[in-house]
Enzyme design. Structure first.
Site, PDB file in Angstrom:
ATOM      1  N   GLY A   1       0.785  -1.244   0.000  1.00  0.00           N
ATOM      2  CA  GLY A   1       0.000   0.000   0.000  1.00  0.00           C
ATOM      3  C   GLY A   1       0.808   1.280   0.000  1.00  0.00           C
ATOM      4  O   GLY A   1       1.813   1.388   0.645  1.00  0.00           O
ATOM      5  N   THR A   2       0.347   2.279  -0.797  1.00  0.00           N
ATOM      6  CA  THR A   2       1.174   3.499  -0.968  1.00  0.00           C
ATOM      7  C   THR A   2       0.467   4.569  -1.748  1.00  0.00           C
ATOM      8  O   THR A   2      -0.542   4.327  -2.380  1.00  0.00           O
ATOM      9  CB  THR A   2       2.385   3.149  -1.847  1.00  0.00           C
ATOM     10  OG1 THR A   2       3.011   2.001  -1.397  1.00  0.00           O
ATOM     11  CG2 THR A   2       3.384   4.260  -1.902  1.00  0.00           C
ATOM     12  N   THR A   3       1.048   5.796  -1.751  1.00  0.00           N
ATOM     13  CA  THR A   3       0.856   6.733  -2.852  1.00  0.00           C
ATOM     14  C   THR A   3       2.214   7.319  -3.179  1.00  0.00           C
ATOM     15  O   THR A   3       2.918   7.805  -2.283  1.00  0.00           O
ATOM     16  CB  THR A   3      -0.066   7.905  -2.440  1.00  0.00           C
ATOM     17  OG1 THR A   3      -1.230   7.381  -1.845  1.00  0.00           O
ATOM     18  CG2 THR A   3      -0.413   8.758  -3.628  1.00  0.00           C
TER      19      THR A   3
END
Lengths: 253, 237
Positions: A49-51
């Site tokens: 999970g990330t941006t």
């Protein structure tokens, strides 16, 4: 005379069902792999999970990432470094599976260093991204999860490539990856101008990540921002997103 | 050891209701419980673990600590599947020896962490079911903690809890060591005595609420003078 007919292994009815098998006939090791992430088997959670976002503009390339690592529903860490500093002219971002990104981008850094030692000049951004792309293609379909942006400055000028686990390799002016990417795209697309000043670009990168972390549960922590210039990259800032959102809120509504 | 197959998921008992023919597949993993914790100070590091080895509703052993000494300045805590913990520590010991023989020096904590990451990733498609935390002193003599996921992603922390009670302990450490969610508090640096006391208190809380944590607590305090081990009893129920 008696002749003996030797039946070739491919033709015999028994052998056709089994490849050469030294293990127990009914057990295939690949069967274990399906049980790793299911309810019946053991649940091995990996960090995810990330941006991340990056865009080119008149004065170089801005790279901004969040810093959250989640393992299933548990927040493993809120201050992971998702940018790997390959050399003073090359940066790689990480999104998707933390272990895959860390491992393959460290391998990429090793290859870039070897290239520099063998050829006596720095590797180009296009070549570095292609090295990573080919590593991904070697394991295509096996479940790696890597969404990476290779940013740098070489003889062609500023370079930005997006590479992912399917072997996609795209050169472009602006990319955002990770589960919060749609929010970041909205913010950066609405504020982007090619002739922005450096401060405006920093603010745009900050806002992109801050708003994405605000709406995406799997992104958060701090905004780590880098600016790739002609003479190398500099680290611009490391700011907590909650503080940024509070600041923006003052100016909002 | 009983296969984990009679149990649904990590340590949970499957409900026994008649559902017709059911296929019980062999699972190569089991969940043996246990909690590990590491804290880094200015000139010390602490690695602590409970000593209970369980599987499903049974306790296999009350004296199976999960801290393993690697070098004079590094200790690793491994929890998860005990079989993989043992194999992994054997592999790490062998690699440490090989490094010592080739390079004529002991591996530093940072180097061990980087090496462990590649060892874990080499099994990316059939992972070691182990949650690792390395605690030790870095080259400058400052405390260092490195935490890992089962496939090798890692980072350096100040404190980290891993294993079955990690989700209960980590927020408590965030508050007490990281001063999160506390307004107007002076950020005092952590002394060794305070850190050891905090670790004991934190494990007592874990033993209260997590069934897989208890029996005894093994604390390893790493300083430049060496590694000091203590064992403190915990709840046995």
């Amino acid at each position: 005379m008696i002749t003996t007919n030797l039946i070739a292994p491919e033709q015999s009815p028994v052998a056709s069902n089994h490849q050469l098998c030294f293990c127990l006939v009914s057990l295939q090791p690949s069967g274990f792999l399906t049980s790793c992430n299911k309810e019946g088997g053991v649940n091995i959670e990996m960090n995810h999970g990330t941006t991340t976002l990056a865009f080119k503009f008149r004065h170089g390339v801005i790279v901004a990432v969040d810093s959250r690592a989640s393992a299933g529903r548990y927040l493993a860490s809120n201050d992971v470094n998702k940018v790997i500093e390959i050399n003073p002219y090359l940066l790689g971002t990480m999104s998707g599976s933390a272990a895959d990104c860390q491992y393959w981008e460290r391998l990429l850094a090793k290859e870039c260093r070897l290239y520099r030692l063998r050829n006596n000049h720095r590797i180009s951004v296009a070549a570095a991204s292609k090295l990573l792309c080919n590593m991904m293609l070697g394991y295509k379909g096996m479940g790696l999860s890597v969404g990476s942006m290779i940013c740098g400055w070489d003889k062609e000028g500023p370079g930005l490539y997006y590479v992912d686990e399917n072997g996609n390799r795209l050169s472009g002016r602006m990319f955002s990856t990770g589960c919060g990417n749609s929010y970041a795209y909205g913010v950066v697309d609405s504020g982007y101008r090619e002739d922005m000043t450096v401060e405006e670009a920093y603010e745009l990168g900050r806002r992109g990540i801050a708003h994405a972390t605000h709406r995406d549960a799997y992104s958060g922590g701090v905004v780590n921002m880098y600016h790739m210039k002609e003479d190398g990259w500099i680290k611009v800032c490391k700011e907590d997103v909650s503080e940024l959102i509070h600041r923006y809120r003052e100016g909002m509504f | 050891m009983l296969s984990a197959q009679g149990f649904g998921g990590p340590g949970k008992m499957k409900e026994y209701h008649y559902a017709g023919a059911v296929e019980n597949r062999f699972s190569p993993y089991a969940f043996n419980g246990g909690t590990v914790l590491a804290v880094a100070g200015e000139d010390f590091a602490i690695v602590a673990s409970d000593t209970r080895l369980s599987e499903g509703y049974s306790i296999h052993s009350r004296d199976s600590p999960k801290c393993y000494k690697l070098t004079d300045t590094t200790v690793i805590g491994c929890s998860g599947f005990h079989g993989d913990c043992l194999t992994l520590t054997k592999i790490i010991d062998a690699r440490l020896k090989m490094y010592k023989h080739s390079n004529n020096k002991t591996m530093t904590s940072g180097a061990i962490a980087a090496m462990l990451s590649t060892i874990l990733y080499s099994r990316r498609f059939f992972p070691y079911y182990v949650y690792n935390i390395i605690g030790g002193l870095d080259e400058e003599g400052k405390g260092a903690v490195y935490s890992f996921d089962p496939v090798g992603s890692y980072q350096r922390d100040t404190y980290k809890a891993g294993g079955s009670a990690s989700a209960m302990l980590q927020p408590l450490l965030d508050n007490q060591i990281g001063f999160k969610n506390m307004e107007g508090v002076q950020h005092l640096p952590l002394t060794q005595e305070k850190a050891v006391q905090l670790v004991k208190d934190v494990f007592i809380s874990a033993a209260e609420r997590d069934v897989y944590t208890g029996d005894a607590l093994r604390v390893c305090v790493i300083t430049k003078d060496g590694i000091n081990e203590q064992t403190i009893p915990l709840r046995k129920d």
